[in-house]
Each structure stands twice: as structure tokens, then as C-alpha cells.
Design a protein around this motif. Structure first.
Motif, PDB file in Angstrom:
ATOM      1  N   GLU A   1      87.864  91.257  22.191  1.00  0.00           N
ATOM      2  CA  GLU A   1      86.507  91.275  21.624  1.00  0.00           C
ATOM      3  C   GLU A   1      85.862  89.888  21.707  1.00  0.00           C
ATOM      4  O   GLU A   1      84.667  89.756  22.009  1.00  0.00           O
ATOM      5  CB  GLU A   1      86.559  91.733  20.167  1.00  0.00           C
ATOM      6  N   ILE A   2      86.648  88.850  21.430  1.00  0.00           N
ATOM      7  CA  ILE A   2      86.112  87.487  21.454  1.00  0.00           C
ATOM      8  C   ILE A   2      85.826  87.042  22.883  1.00  0.00           C
ATOM      9  O   ILE A   2      84.769  86.464  23.187  1.00  0.00           O
ATOM     10  CB  ILE A   2      87.097  86.517  20.769  1.00  0.00           C
ATOM     11  N   ALA A   3      86.795  87.319  23.789  1.00  0.00           N
ATOM     12  CA  ALA A   3      86.656  86.861  25.179  1.00  0.00           C
ATOM     13  C   ALA A   3      85.433  87.464  25.853  1.00  0.00           C
ATOM     14  O   ALA A   3      84.856  86.848  26.760  1.00  0.00           O
ATOM     15  CB  ALA A   3      87.921  87.207  25.963  1.00  0.00           C
ATOM     16  N   ARG A   4      85.027  88.628  25.423  1.00  0.00           N
ATOM     17  CA  ARG A   4      83.854  89.266  26.042  1.00  0.00           C
ATOM     18  C   ARG A   4      82.604  88.421  25.870  1.00  0.00           C
ATOM     19  O   ARG A   4      81.679  88.477  26.688  1.00  0.00           O
ATOM     20  CB  ARG A   4      83.661  90.653  25.446  1.00  0.00           C
ATOM     21  N   HIS A   5      82.568  87.622  24.807  1.00  0.00           N
ATOM     22  CA  HIS A   5      81.408  86.744  24.566  1.00  0.00           C
ATOM     23  C   HIS A   5      81.440  85.490  25.432  1.00  0.00           C
ATOM     24  O   HIS A   5      80.447  84.755  25.490  1.00  0.00           O
ATOM     25  CB  HIS A   5      81.357  86.317  23.091  1.00  0.00           C
ATOM     26  N   HIS A   6      82.580  85.225  26.087  1.00  0.00           N
ATOM     27  CA  HIS A   6      82.734  83.966  26.829  1.00  0.00           C
ATOM     28  C   HIS A   6      83.320  84.255  28.210  1.00  0.00           C
ATOM     29  O   HIS A   6      84.421  83.789  28.539  1.00  0.00           O
ATOM     30  CB  HIS A   6      83.643  83.015  26.047  1.00  0.00           C
ATOM     31  N   PRO A   7      82.603  85.004  29.034  1.00  0.00           N
ATOM     32  CA  PRO A   7      83.153  85.375  30.349  1.00  0.00           C
ATOM     33  C   PRO A   7      83.452  84.150  31.205  1.00  0.00           C
ATOM     34  O   PRO A   7      82.702  83.165  31.194  1.00  0.00           O
ATOM     35  CB  PRO A   7      82.046  86.240  30.959  1.00  0.00           C
ATOM     36  N   GLY A   8      84.566  84.234  31.921  1.00  0.00           N
ATOM     37  CA  GLY A   8      84.948  83.176  32.837  1.00  0.00           C
ATOM     38  C   GLY A   8      85.802  82.087  32.238  1.00  0.00           C
ATOM     39  O   GLY A   8      86.405  81.292  32.969  1.00  0.00           O
ATOM     40  N   ARG A   9      85.881  82.023  30.888  1.00  0.00           N
ATOM     41  CA  ARG A   9      86.677  80.984  30.243  1.00  0.00           C
ATOM     42  C   ARG A   9      87.844  81.621  29.498  1.00  0.00           C
ATOM     43  O   ARG A   9      87.661  82.631  28.796  1.00  0.00           O
ATOM     44  CB  ARG A   9      85.836  80.160  29.260  1.00  0.00           C
ATOM     45  N   PRO A  10      89.042  81.059  29.615  1.00  0.00           N
ATOM     46  CA  PRO A  10      90.158  81.592  28.827  1.00  0.00           C
ATOM     47  C   PRO A  10      89.954  81.295  27.347  1.00  0.00           C
ATOM     48  O   PRO A  10      89.588  80.167  26.976  1.00  0.00           O
ATOM     49  CB  PRO A  10      91.377  80.858  29.378  1.00  0.00           C
ATOM     50  N   VAL A  11      90.167  82.291  26.511  1.00  0.00           N
ATOM     51  CA  VAL A  11      90.026  82.149  25.065  1.00  0.00           C
ATOM     52  C   VAL A  11      91.380  82.449  24.434  1.00  0.00           C
ATOM     53  O   VAL A  11      91.891  83.562  24.550  1.00  0.00           O
ATOM     54  CB  VAL A  11      88.957  83.110  24.502  1.00  0.00           C
ATOM     55  N   LYS A  12      91.942  81.446  23.790  1.00  0.00           N
ATOM     56  CA  LYS A  12      93.211  81.651  23.082  1.00  0.00           C
ATOM     57  C   LYS A  12      92.912  81.978  21.616  1.00  0.00           C
ATOM     58  O   LYS A  12      92.361  81.144  20.879  1.00  0.00           O
ATOM     59  CB  LYS A  12      94.111  80.419  23.160  1.00  0.00           C
ATOM     60  N   MET A  13      93.274  83.185  21.209  1.00  0.00           N
ATOM     61  CA  MET A  13      93.082  83.609  19.827  1.00  0.00           C
ATOM     62  C   MET A  13      94.437  83.538  19.115  1.00  0.00           C
ATOM     63  O   MET A  13      95.401  84.178  19.539  1.00  0.00           O
ATOM     64  CB  MET A  13      92.532  85.041  19.782  1.00  0.00           C
ATOM     65  N   THR A  14      94.494  82.754  18.059  1.00  0.00           N
ATOM     66  CA  THR A  14      95.726  82.563  17.303  1.00  0.00           C
ATOM     67  C   THR A  14      95.481  82.902  15.844  1.00  0.00           C
ATOM     68  O   THR A  14      94.572  82.338  15.224  1.00  0.00           O
ATOM     69  CB  THR A  14      96.227  81.107  17.405  1.00  0.00           C
ATOM     70  N   TRP A  15      96.279  83.798  15.305  1.00  0.00           N
ATOM     71  CA  TRP A  15      96.180  84.076  13.877  1.00  0.00           C
ATOM     72  C   TRP A  15      96.755  82.908  13.079  1.00  0.00           C
ATOM     73  O   TRP A  15      97.773  82.307  13.468  1.00  0.00           O
ATOM     74  CB  TRP A  15      96.982  85.329  13.527  1.00  0.00           C
ATOM     75  N   SER A  16      96.149  82.605  11.961  1.00  0.00           N
ATOM     76  CA  SER A  16      96.795  81.724  10.998  1.00  0.00           C
ATOM     77  C   SER A  16      97.989  82.463  10.403  1.00  0.00           C
ATOM     78  O   SER A  16      98.105  83.691  10.508  1.00  0.00           O
ATOM     79  CB  SER A  16      95.820  81.338   9.883  1.00  0.00           C
ATOM     80  N   ARG A  17      98.891  81.714   9.789  1.00  0.00           N
ATOM     81  CA  ARG A  17     100.027  82.382   9.134  1.00  0.00           C
ATOM     82  C   ARG A  17      99.536  83.351   8.071  1.00  0.00           C
ATOM     83  O   ARG A  17     100.055  84.466   7.940  1.00  0.00           O
ATOM     84  CB  ARG A  17     100.949  81.334   8.504  1.00  0.00           C
ATOM     85  N   GLU A  18      98.504  82.953   7.340  1.00  0.00           N
ATOM     86  CA  GLU A  18      97.986  83.821   6.284  1.00  0.00           C
ATOM     87  C   GLU A  18      97.416  85.109   6.864  1.00  0.00           C
ATOM     88  O   GLU A  18      97.609  86.194   6.302  1.00  0.00           O
ATOM     89  CB  GLU A  18      96.917  83.078   5.480  1.00  0.00           C
ATOM     90  N   GLU A  19      96.717  85.002   7.991  1.00  0.00           N
ATOM     91  CA  GLU A  19      96.163  86.200   8.610  1.00  0.00           C
ATOM     92  C   GLU A  19      97.275  87.076   9.171  1.00  0.00           C
ATOM     93  O   GLU A  19      97.202  88.303   9.105  1.00  0.00           O
ATOM     94  CB  GLU A  19      95.192  85.808   9.726  1.00  0.00           C
TER      95      GLU A  19
END
Length: 744
Positions: free
Chosen positions: A436-454
Motif C-alpha cells: 500500500e505504501i510503495a504504490r505512492h512511491h513508484p520506482g523507489r524501494p520502500v522498506k516498511m518496518t514495524w516497531s516492536r510495539e506494532e
């Protein structure tokens, strides 16, 4: 060789393909050749790709599709291939391969059938075979259920053997010799005279040949398998140089995190992100399903900004607290919720009319792996790449394709080494969020990392479970047993998230209970499906993780009432010879028949049969002024042929210690329908100073091939509980034990 054996062997068809001067080898089952999945993305200069063996100008790459989550899957797959291919597994490359149906797992499909693993009857064997066929037909490329070794044992050795013999044939044709005149060693074909010919020099020639169907080697000739050897990842892990998904660094990378409603499936009614948007390094805040995501120039800034967003959440579907959940489960022990009754021998109602009765409980638990969930996605309309650790590669690809409204053929998965799982990496939520996040930023790698709490808030839990046990004794013996177990259905919950409807009763609810090999004339085990409230997931050893505690605590109580010896009475009741041998072995290891422990000390025994593996454990405890301490743990198991004795010991001892720690101290309490712990400080497990001396023995007396990642866990909790009773006279029937007893 008999006709049946010949046909069984020839159901494995070897496929090959030539590409860029190389050769491909792989194993294909059930009389049809599948497409080689590695041909789709060949880099320039690659000389050969196959489902399991790639030979290019750089050397040999072994394809190891089962996910590495810390259990040694990559290493044992590499050794299975290398043993037949004659390459040094410590000097060649490994890769997980693409998310292809070619790497189907037939063993995991067979696990769901309601046939005990000790049942070798025609119907049971036929059903398991059908499960294997189904696994291929649906492309069930998954890692789980301790099936990596059973599934890979024949496939990978056959792939390696075929590759070896085809390369020898290529050399024989070149030299004008018979293939029988040649041998292989260390990645080369060795002629009777002259220099060795490296595999890399033979790949192009081999590609033009029909693959050679080859017999696998006699275990007596094995170089590595069956002997102590070094895991291929142990140096990197011991030196801190192993690379996990969370370590991935790509050019032009963006960093993100997500915060979603801790009530699964619920959304946002209002949100104020103004403070987050103004923070240093923040590039964007996006609404996503169930919450919001922050994109920043590093992960720390993304997490700090996410914590600054003010949310008003939709309320959870239930406002239950922990006590209300216990009551809900206890109320489900009725005929209206009956899900299964796979064991129903004799006349239990008549036999248990005036019986001993007790209730038992196991709490919600989190997977809590050390590495928080993460996924990196680079999206373009032409192609999407995913870097994440997952145990379900095709499902991850399909999930991302759905989020991005993109054809799955345009999505490529690069499976990463996982910093732990225990079932966590069977889920897809964080991968879908990353898409969902990467769709907003085409062409760039997006690393999504949960916090420990999440991770703690959004992870799917092991279900709570309760059981009501009854039984009778007489003349110093256990006479009858009736066990009813109530839990949410893991299968229903997980399959619904993957888009599949549940089919039939859930064997996980009663696993390691209905199929315990106890011969009682009057015996019944009933599974009850608790209405779905909290989404639940597979946790290490799944239903066996709590059912081992239920069965073996009830059994111990009945044996105590009968005045019998806990080991001797179990041995009298067990009808399965390998299981008896396991229990006899652990009793001998712990000197069970020796002098009894002194005051304040106690020993408890437990036996379980899970994932086809009989495992028995004895725990020794001492009750002192600082609390109760576990001094020794003895573990015996029968996994059949032992391929890696060092890792087998690690898996059995690790599973047992994992079980002990969670039985002692771990639970996920609820308040107002939401889980409470948000970090490790409130989710305590076994501490280093609490780890006992561990003694492990694998019998290895049968020809079976079984996995060991999960079977060591189920006996641990009941063995500890029974030891506590022996030492203190206090019987604990609900985990965690720390609710009722203090541990040193």
C-alpha cells in the motif's frame, strides 16, 4: 526392483533446459514435467538455471526453497543436494529460488488429514498420498509443520543425483568414454586419466542431453549426511554478519513504518498527523487499511513520527478482558460447538459416570520473534519486487499483486533470511501494508518496518484453549479417559486471510490429543470450535502446544489417583513400539528407577506424539527459598533417520526450552478487547539463568524421515507441571505457572 518400487521412483521426472550455454536439472513429480521457474529472470551471463541446481560461470548455486527462519532449513537442503551432486556445501552459493509452484510441499498438505501418524493402514497411506498430490496441484510452496526434511529428502537427493550423472554423461561424450568410467568430486568430473573437468565447463554440453535418471546413494556412502557437520550459516550468525530482511539496503531507498488499529479488522474514525508531518526527515503520511503509515529518510524517524500521530480508533468487535475470554471458552464445551470427535472408543459415558474431573487452560500467546516484521517493495507498473522473509511465498506474491492491482506474473519475490518466526512469517499483513505504501512511491524501494510495539499489537496470536478432562482408575491402573478441548480454529482464521474457505473439522484443535497412542478401551477426545473473536495464527507446534499439556497433566493426575508409577503406567498404555522406546530411553537417561529425589525436589515426566514424532521429557525441579528452579531437562525423541545430529539436538532442546519458558511466564492478557503487552518487558519467557542442564538423545531406529522443529515443545509444559506437583504437592492446571508459583 519390484514393479511398485519402479513406478514410485519414476514418478519423479527430471527436467532440463539449456540457456546461455548452461544446463538445468530439477525433480518433477506425478508424471508430468513442469516449467523451470528459474528461466524467467536469468541475468546476463548466467549459464544454467534449474529448479534446484544452477551452474554458471561463477560456479554452482543450490536452490533451497524452504524458508530459513532459524531452524536450519537452508543448510539441510544444501546438504541434501550437495551429498548427491558432489559439491562442498560450505563453498557453494545457496538461493531460495522464486515463489514458484514448482517447489510445492506435499507433506504439509497431508498433515491436515485426520489419520494418526502411527496409523500405517491402507486408508491412511492413501490419504497421505492424496495430500501430496494436492500439494503439487495447488502449488503449495510453504514452509511449516516440521515438513522441510520429510518433503525434501527424496526430491533434493534425486535432483542432485540426476545433475551429477548428466554432467558425467556430458564428460563421457566429450572424452569418448563410458559414464561408468567417470566419478565426481568437489564440483568436477574426474576421468581415469587427465585433469578434472569442472562442472562449469560441462554445463553447456549437459544442456543438450536428456537428463539421466539416477539412483540416489546408499546412506552408507554418505559423506556429510548422518554425521556431525557445520551449518552453512553458523559462522555468519555467530559473528553477527548474517543479513536479514531488516538489514536490506538498496539505492534510493525510502523508510516507512505503519500504525494500525490494534483491534484487527477495525479502522480509523479520526486522525491528526500534523505534528508527525512537521518532524525532521518525514516525507509523507499515508492512510492505509486500518491506520496510517509514515515515510521518512530513516526508520527511526519514521517510527518517532508515527508515535506522534493522534488516532481515534473504531472500537473492537468485543470488549472481553482475559477473564471473559476464559469464560467464553469454557462455555464452548457443549455439543452445540462440537467440531470433531476423531477418537471415540468404547462407552466413555458409562465408564466415566463417577469420574475424576478437572479443567485446564492455556492462554493467548505471541510469536515474538527477535526481528520485527518488515518488507521492502519497489513498485513500477511494469514490475514489482518484494524483499521479505516469508514462509508462504506464492501467497505473498498474490497478496501484493491484489493490493497493487497488478498481474502476479509481474511480481517477483526475493525471500530473505528471517530473524525468527515460530509461525509469525506465515502471515502477510506487513507485506500488504508495504505494498500500500510503495504504490505512492513508484520506482523507489520502500522498506516498511514495524516497531516492536506494532509487531506485538498487530501480530496474530496463538489461540487460547481450555479443556475438560475426566477419567477413572481401578486396581492401580488408568481405566478411561475423556477429554474435551475448546479453542478457536487456527485453520479457519488463517485460511480466511489467504482467501480460502475452511473445509471440515480442524485437526489442529485436537492435535496430539486424539492421536496420542494410548490404548484405553474407553477413550474419547472431542474438539469444540470457539466462535471467532480474536484472529489467531499457527504458533510453534500449533494445537499440540496446548494439547500436550492437557493430555499429559490429566494422565498424570489419573496415574497419581491410581497409585501407579508415572513412567510404568504410560508404558503399559502405549501401543506404539517406537513411542514406548522413547519413553524407556528418557527414563533410563534420567535414572527414573534410581533413588527418589529428596525433600523439596521433584521429577515430572510427559510424553507426546506430534508431527509424527514421539517425544518424551523428564524435568527435575528444586523448590528453594528464592523460588522453584529447574535443574535438569532430559529429552528423547524418535525422528527416524538422523541427517544432522548437531542441529537435531539444537532443535529438540530449543523447542523444549521454548515450551518451558512460555509455560512458566508468558501470556497475552486482554483489556477491553485489546491485547496488553506492547514489548518484551511485559512478555517474559525463559531467562538465561533459568535454563537447566539439557540432555538430548535421538533414537534413530526407524526408517522414517521426520522434522524436529516442533515436536520438542509439547511435552515440556506438562513435564514441568508434573515435576512441580511431585516437588510441592501443588497441581497447576492453567498456564502460565507463574500465576500460582514463584520461579527463581
Amino acid at each position: 526392483m519390484g514393479r511398485a518400487a519402479t513406478l514410485a521412483r519414476r514418478t519423479f521426472l527430471i527436467g532440463s533446459a539449456a540457456i546461455a550455454g548452461g544446463v538445468a536439472f530439477g525433480v518433477w513429480a506425478y508424471k508430468r514435467e513442469g516449467e523451470n521457474p528459474l528461466l524467467a529472470d536469468l541475468p546476463d551471463g548466467a549459464s544454467a538455471l534449474t529448479p534446484y541446481v544452477l551452474i554458471d560461470a561463477e560456479g554452482v548455486t543450490l536452490i533451497t526453497p524452504r524458508a530459513e527462519v532459524g531452524q536450519g532449513a537452508t543448510s539441510i537442503q544444501a546438504y541434501l543436494l550437495a551429498e548427491e551432486l558432489d559439491v562442498d556445501p560450505l563453498s557453494v552459493r545457496t538461493a531460495p529460488g522464486p515463489a514458484s509452484a514448482a517447489y510445492w510441499n506435499g507433506e504439509v498438505a497431508a498433515e491436515g488429514f485426520p489419520f494418526a501418524a502411527w496409523d500405517d493402514g491402507f486408508v491412511a497411506r492413501t490419504s497421505r498420498a492424496a495430500g501430496g498430490v494436492a500439494g503439487k496441484l495447488v502449488g503449495l510452496n510453504v514452509t511449516g509443520g516440521s515438513t522441510t526434511v520429510p518433503d525434501a529428502y527424496d526430491k533434493l537427493r534425486a535432483a542432485g543425483a540426476s545433475a551429477r550423472e548428466t554432467l558425467k554423461q556430458a564428460a563421457a561424450d566429450r572424452l569418448g568414454l563410458s559414464r561408468a568410467d567417470l566419478r565426481t568430486e568437489n564440483g568436477a568430473v574426474i576421468p581415469p586419466e587427465g585433469d578434472p573437468i569442472p562442472y562449469t565447463a560441462l554445463a553447456a554440453d549437459a544442456a543438450a542431453l536428456d537428463p539421466v535418471e539416477a539412483e540416489t546413494r546408499d546412506p552408507a556412502d554418505w559423506r556429510w549426511l548422518g554425521k556431525p557437520h557445520r551449518r552453512i550459516d553458523i559462522v555468519a550468525k555467530a559473528t553477527g554478519t548474517e543479513r536479514y530482511g531488516i538489514d536490506l539496503d538498496l539505492p534510493d531507498m525510502l523508510h516507512a513504518t505503519a500504525v494500525t488499529n490494534p483491534a484487527h479488522g477495525k479502522g480509523v474514525t479520526a486522525m491528526d498527523a500534523s505534528e508527525a508531518e512537521a518532524m525532521r526527515g518525514v516525507l509523507a503520511v499515508h492512510l492505509i487499511t486500518g491506520g496510517a503509515a509514515v515515510v521518512a529518510d530513516n526508520t527511526w524517524r519514521a517510527i518517532r513520527a508515527a508515535n506522534a500521530i493522534r488516532f481515534e480508533w473504531e472500537p473492537p468487535a468485543t470488549t472481553h478482558d482475559t477473564d471473559a475470554f476464559w469464560a467464553l471458552h469454557a462455555a464452548a464445551l457443549t455439543e452445540d460447538t462440537r467440531d470433531s470427535r476423531f477418537a471415540d472408543d468404547g462407552d466413555v459415558e458409562a465408564a466415566t459416570g463417577d469420574a475424576f474431573q478437572a479443567d485446564y487452560g492455556a492462554p493467548f500467546l505471541h510469536h515474538a520473534p527477535l526481528e520485527p516484521a518488515n518488507a521492502t517493495i519497489r513498485y513500477t507498473p511494469e514490475r514489482t519486487d518484494i524483499w521479505t522473509a516469508t514462509q508462504v511465498p506464492p501467497f505473498a506474491v498474490d497478496a501484493v499483486a491484489r493490493v497493487l492491482e497488478q498481474d502476479a506474473d509481474r511480481v517477483r519475490l526475493h525471500n530473505q533470511t528471517s530473524g525468527g518466526s515460530f509461525g509469525h512469517r506465515l502471515e502477510l499483513l506487513w507485506i500488504q501494508q508495504a505494498a500500500e505504501i510503495a504504490r505512492h512511491h513508484p520506482g523507489r524501494p520502500v522498506k516498511m518496518t514495524w516497531s516492536r510495539e506494532e509487531d506485538m499489537a498487530s501480530g496474530f496470536l496463538r489461540p487460547m484453549a481450555v479443556a475438560r478432562g475426566r477419567g477413572t482408575t481401578g486396581e492401580g491402573r488408568v481405566r478411561s479417559l475423556d477429554l474435551a478441548i475448546a479453542a478457536q480454529s487456527v485453520t479457519e482464521s488463517q485460511m480466511s486471510r489467504l482467501g480460502f474457505p475452511p473445509i471440515g473439522p480442524d485437526t489442529a484443535i485436537v492435535a496430539a490429543a486424539w492421536d496420542a497412542p494410548y490404548a484405553l478401551a474407553d477413550r474419547r477426545v472431542t474438539g469444540h470450535r470457539v466462535p471467532a473473536t480474536v484472529p489467531v495464527s499457527s504458533w510453534r507446534s500449533v494445537g499440540a502446544s496446548h494439547n500436550g499439556f492437557f493430555v499429559e497433566t490429566l494422565m498424570d493426575e489419573l496415574i497419581h489417583q491410581a497409585g501407579a508409577d508415572p513412567v510404568a503406567e504410560r508404558l503399559r498404555l502405549i501401543h506404539h513400539a517406537p513411542s514406548r522406546a522413547v519413553l524407556e530411553t528418557v527414563a533410563e537417561m534420567a535414572a527414573w528407577d534410581g533413588p527418589r529425589p529428596g525433600p523439596g525436589r521433584g521429577r515430572g515426566v510427559a510424553f507426546t506424539f506430534a508431527f509424527g514424532v514421539p517425544c518424551a521429557q523428564i524435568v527435575d525441579v528444586v523448590d528453594g527459598p528464592d523460588g522453584l528452579r529447574i535443574t535438569d531437562l532430559w529429552v528423547a525423541a524418535e525422528v527416524g533417520r538422523v541427517l544432522d545430529p548437531v542441529n537435531l539436538e539444537a532443535q529438540l532442546s530449543g523447542g523444549a526450552l521454548f515450551g518451558l519458558g512460555h509455560a512458566m511466564q508468558a501470556e497475552i492478557p486482554f483489556e477491553d478487547g485489546l491485547p496488553v503487552p506492547r514489548n518484551f518487558d511485559l512478555y517474559e519467557s525463559l531467562r538465561m539463568w533459568q535454563v537447566p542442564r539439557v540432555h538430548v538423545r535421538a533414537l534413530g531406529t526407524t526408517g522414517a524421515i521426520r522434522g524436529a522443529g516442533e515436536p520438542g515443545l509439547p511435552p515440556a509444559a506438562p513435564a514441568l507441571g508434573n515435576a512441580i506437583f511431585a516437588a510441592t504437592g501443588q497441581r497447576i492446571r492453567r498456564m502460565p505457572f507463574a500465576r500460582e508459583i514463584r520461579f527463581a
